[in-house]
Design a protein around this motif. Structure first.
Motif, PDB file in Angstrom:
ATOM      1  N   THR A   1      15.850  13.070  20.885  1.00 53.36           N
ATOM      2  CA  THR A   1      15.443  11.493  20.984  1.00 53.36           C
ATOM      3  C   THR A   1      15.618  11.090  19.406  1.00 53.36           C
ATOM      4  N   LEU A   2      16.168  10.232  19.116  1.00 55.52           N
ATOM      5  CA  LEU A   2      16.316   9.569  17.722  1.00 55.52           C
ATOM      6  C   LEU A   2      15.391   8.371  17.916  1.00 55.52           C
ATOM      7  N   TYR A   3      14.768   7.947  16.659  1.00 57.28           N
ATOM      8  CA  TYR A   3      14.056   6.633  16.719  1.00 57.28           C
ATOM      9  C   TYR A   3      14.213   5.781  15.703  1.00 57.28           C
ATOM     10  N   LEU A   4      14.024   4.627  15.535  1.00 59.95           N
ATOM     11  CA  LEU A   4      14.287   3.610  14.638  1.00 59.95           C
ATOM     12  C   LEU A   4      12.774   2.771  14.719  1.00 59.95           C
ATOM     13  N   GLN A   5      11.679   2.870  13.904  1.00 57.08           N
ATOM     14  CA  GLN A   5      10.724   2.094  13.913  1.00 57.08           C
ATOM     15  C   GLN A   5      10.868   0.909  12.788  1.00 57.08           C
ATOM     16  N   MET A   6      11.076  -0.205  13.278  1.00 59.77           N
ATOM     17  CA  MET A   6      11.379  -1.212  12.574  1.00 59.77           C
ATOM     18  C   MET A   6      10.126  -2.310  12.287  1.00 59.77           C
ATOM     19  N   ASN A   7       9.310  -2.256  11.178  1.00 59.79           N
ATOM     20  CA  ASN A   7       8.359  -3.370  10.783  1.00 59.79           C
ATOM     21  C   ASN A   7       8.938  -4.320  10.013  1.00 59.79           C
ATOM     22  N   ASN A   8       7.771  -5.396   9.901  1.00 56.10           N
ATOM     23  CA  ASN A   8       8.202  -6.571   9.156  1.00 56.10           C
ATOM     24  C   ASN A   8       9.481  -7.038   9.277  1.00 56.10           C
ATOM     25  N   LEU A   9       9.764  -7.372  10.414  1.00 51.63           N
ATOM     26  CA  LEU A   9      11.384  -7.571  10.680  1.00 51.63           C
ATOM     27  C   LEU A   9      11.477  -9.288  10.249  1.00 51.63           C
ATOM     28  N   LYS A  10      12.935  -9.219   9.810  1.00 41.93           N
ATOM     29  CA  LYS A  10      13.392 -10.716   9.137  1.00 41.93           C
ATOM     30  C   LYS A  10      14.446 -11.145   9.827  1.00 41.93           C
ATOM     31  N   PRO A  11      14.613 -12.292   9.820  1.00 38.28           N
ATOM     32  CA  PRO A  11      15.794 -13.049  10.689  1.00 38.28           C
ATOM     33  C   PRO A  11      17.146 -12.564  10.350  1.00 38.28           C
ATOM     34  N   GLU A  12      17.280 -12.047   9.025  1.00 40.88           N
ATOM     35  CA  GLU A  12      18.385 -11.441   8.853  1.00 40.88           C
ATOM     36  C   GLU A  12      18.652 -10.006   9.181  1.00 40.88           C
ATOM     37  N   ASP A  13      17.684  -9.267   9.919  1.00 39.95           N
ATOM     38  CA  ASP A  13      17.927  -8.015  10.425  1.00 39.95           C
ATOM     39  C   ASP A  13      18.430  -8.338  11.963  1.00 39.95           C
ATOM     40  N   THR A  14      18.607  -9.547  12.509  1.00 36.62           N
ATOM     41  CA  THR A  14      19.334  -9.627  13.598  1.00 36.62           C
ATOM     42  C   THR A  14      20.648  -8.996  13.720  1.00 36.62           C
ATOM     43  N   ALA A  15      20.976  -8.231  14.597  1.00 35.57           N
ATOM     44  CA  ALA A  15      22.338  -7.686  14.641  1.00 35.57           C
ATOM     45  C   ALA A  15      22.230  -6.510  15.760  1.00 35.57           C
ATOM     46  N   VAL A  16      23.451  -5.915  16.238  1.00 36.73           N
ATOM     47  CA  VAL A  16      23.678  -4.875  17.340  1.00 36.73           C
ATOM     48  C   VAL A  16      23.364  -3.625  16.510  1.00 36.73           C
ATOM     49  N   TYR A  17      22.196  -2.714  17.070  1.00 31.04           N
ATOM     50  CA  TYR A  17      21.936  -1.639  16.381  1.00 31.04           C
ATOM     51  C   TYR A  17      22.572  -0.484  17.367  1.00 31.04           C
ATOM     52  N   SER A  18      23.317   0.531  16.574  1.00 31.52           N
ATOM     53  CA  SER A  18      23.608   1.723  17.364  1.00 31.52           C
ATOM     54  C   SER A  18      23.411   3.059  16.608  1.00 31.52           C
ATOM     55  N   CYS A  19      22.985   3.884  17.461  1.00 26.93           N
ATOM     56  CA  CYS A  19      22.834   5.077  17.027  1.00 26.93           C
ATOM     57  C   CYS A  19      24.129   6.100  16.964  1.00 26.93           C
ATOM     58  N   ALA A  20      23.971   7.153  16.030  1.00 27.08           N
ATOM     59  CA  ALA A  20      25.293   7.812  15.660  1.00 27.08           C
ATOM     60  C   ALA A  20      25.031   9.373  15.406  1.00 27.08           C
ATOM     61  N   ALA A  21      25.613  10.246  15.734  1.00 28.45           N
ATOM     62  CA  ALA A  21      25.445  11.689  15.387  1.00 28.45           C
ATOM     63  C   ALA A  21      26.769  12.222  14.968  1.00 28.45           C
ATOM     64  N   ARG A  22      26.380  13.252  13.899  1.00 30.76           N
ATOM     65  CA  ARG A  22      27.431  13.990  13.390  1.00 30.76           C
ATOM     66  C   ARG A  22      27.151  15.608  13.213  1.00 30.76           C
ATOM     67  N   PRO A  23      28.126  16.392  13.492  1.00 30.97           N
ATOM     68  CA  PRO A  23      27.702  17.733  13.088  1.00 30.97           C
ATOM     69  C   PRO A  23      27.751  17.833  11.647  1.00 30.97           C
ATOM     70  N   GLY A  24      26.874  18.785  11.146  1.00 35.11           N
ATOM     71  CA  GLY A  24      26.571  18.985   9.832  1.00 35.11           C
ATOM     72  C   GLY A  24      25.346  18.810   9.353  1.00 35.11           C
ATOM     73  N   ALA A  25      24.875  18.941   7.803  1.00 33.19           N
ATOM     74  CA  ALA A  25      23.619  18.759   7.333  1.00 33.19           C
ATOM     75  C   ALA A  25      23.354  17.409   6.426  1.00 33.19           C
TER      76      ALA A  25
END
Length: 124
Positions: free
Chosen positions: A78-102
């Motif tokens: 599981t991947l997490y995104l903790q978002m604090n002190n949110l602003k109206p300009e943070d309004t968006a669709v958030y997506s997670c993504a993964a890729r092989p490699g370091a």
């Protein structure tokens, strides 16, 4: 193959917090670099932050530094995104993504696997 499913989006007032989760199917996720992107209406996807497969290295876009934290729990794939002190300009669709490699890469083209996205709306 990795399938990603996000949850945790919603409506929050400015200054509030949300935590997004992204559950991955397949243990191959544990050897993938993972990241969060967001997309504003009519705009291209924008890199938010990423974490190495080990979880010890993170990288953020400047606009969220000090407010957002990306982390992962490989025992739960599981991947997490903790978002604090949110602003109206943070309004968006958030997506997670993964890729092989370091390497944590800011370009969306580098990511093979994507979740469906979750809406985050911050009211003023």
């Amino acid at each position: 193959q990795v399938q990603l499913v996000e949850s945790g989006g919603g409506l929050v007032q400015a200054g509030g917090s949300l935590r997004l989760s992204c559950v991955a199917s397949g243990r191959v996720f544990n050897t993938n670099t993972a990241a969060w992107f967001r997309q504003f209406p009519g705009k291209e996807r924008e890199f938010v932050g990423g974490v190495s497969w080990v979880g010890t290295t993170t990288y953020y876009t400047d606009s969220v530094k000090g407010r957002f934290t990306v982390s992962r729990d490989n025992t739960k794939t599981t991947l997490y995104l903790q978002m604090n002190n949110l602003k109206p300009e943070d309004t968006a669709v958030y997506s997670c993504a993964a890729r092989p490699g370091a390497q944590i890469v800011a370009s969306s083209d580098a990511y093979n696997y994507w979740g469906q996205g979750t809406q985050v709306t911050v009211s003023s």
